[in-house]
Write a protein that holds these residues in place. Sequence first.
Motif, mmCIF file in Angstrom:
data_model
loop_
_atom_site.group_PDB
_atom_site.id
_atom_site.type_symbol
_atom_site.label_atom_id
_atom_site.label_comp_id
_atom_site.label_asym_id
_atom_site.label_seq_id
_atom_site.Cartn_x
_atom_site.Cartn_y
_atom_site.Cartn_z
ATOM 1 N N ASP A 1 0.908 -1.006 -0.186
ATOM 2 C CA ASP A 1 -0.186 0.135 0.061
ATOM 3 C C ASP A 1 0.994 1.238 -0.086
ATOM 4 N N GLU B 1 -3.485 -4.820 -9.061
ATOM 5 C CA GLU B 1 -5.010 -4.621 -8.339
ATOM 6 C C GLU B 1 -5.167 -3.337 -7.936
ATOM 7 N N ARG B 2 -4.057 -2.886 -7.117
ATOM 8 C CA ARG B 2 -4.160 -1.556 -6.234
ATOM 9 C C ARG B 2 -4.112 -0.396 -7.188
ATOM 10 N N ARG C 1 -7.763 -0.023 -9.229
ATOM 11 C CA ARG C 1 -8.687 0.485 -8.142
ATOM 12 C C ARG C 1 -8.314 2.213 -8.437
ATOM 13 N N LEU C 2 -7.167 2.481 -8.631
ATOM 14 C CA LEU C 2 -6.973 3.849 -8.648
ATOM 15 C C LEU C 2 -7.381 4.594 -10.020
ATOM 16 N N ASP D 1 -9.309 -10.999 -10.815
ATOM 17 C CA ASP D 1 -9.646 -9.833 -11.650
ATOM 18 C C ASP D 1 -11.097 -10.061 -12.016
ATOM 19 N N GLN E 1 -13.680 -9.210 -9.199
ATOM 20 C CA GLN E 1 -13.429 -7.627 -8.939
ATOM 21 C C GLN E 1 -13.858 -6.911 -10.149
ATOM 22 N N LEU F 1 -11.989 -5.488 -12.551
ATOM 23 C CA LEU F 1 -10.927 -4.354 -12.866
ATOM 24 C C LEU F 1 -10.369 -4.209 -14.010
#
Length: 277
Positions: free
Chosen positions: A53, A82-83, A86-87, A108, A111, A113
């Motif tokens: 993170d 993935e992070r 999400r942005l 994926d 979610q 994404l």
Amino acid sequence: MDFNDIFKFIKQPKVFEPGTSNFWHDSYISKNMLEAHLNPDWDAASRKPKTIDKTVAWINDNFLQDYSTILDLGCGPGLYAERLARLGYHVTGIDFSKRSIEYAKESDRKQELNIEYIYQNYLEIDYDEKFDVAILIYCDFGVLSNEDRAVLLQKVYKALKPGGFFIFDVFTEDFKKDKIIEKNWYTSQKDFWGNENHIVLSEVFHYPEEKVFLDQNIVLLDSNRFDVYRSYNHYYSEDDLTHLLDEHRYRNHHFFYGIIGDNNFISNSVVFTVTQK
């Protein structure tokens, strides 16, 4: 088993000489590698979630403004991809572990994404000015031989748009203080290396002139076969990196320390390098 065959591998090999086996293609070991990636209490294959993170936030806050497409090299099960997705970024992940890519694709799908995951050796990519940013994280840059490193730098340069960033981390020269030169052996019925009776001969070798360490594990599986696994780690000074990146036409190199913070990885002596096409 002819013990002379084993003795050939016990002595220190030439730097970057490969072993007989590959982690990623062994069904049992690749399963353990995936579990290590996903274990939130380990820094053993991927860093812990809080460290990931922090790293993604640092990349996002400092290098992704006005950019949208990201190439995640050695993406594993998609922890960074993935992070970043999400942005709001468009992410392509490349990894040579089929098991990790299959996990990433399934995650994926759940979610939604829309990450593009590709099972491929990232030394074989062939993009032409497609990405704003390429990342290679967890000191993977240092496992490459000099020849493979040159191939990677050429491939990434070609894949980046003009002005695009290449972001990667490596061990610093302080890695020498953290790494212990040792050798040992043990028996096991089931561990990371196998799920049947086996013997593991482990040794660490140092190549000071090349600034490389080798972790070698010889796994004796039965009376007729053994596997040799070799993991190299190249450590660098800022001058080493500057010379190397200049040679491959990159520019505006910057070096950042303390990004990952304290962890139980094999060393905290890590520098993040950011350079541009």
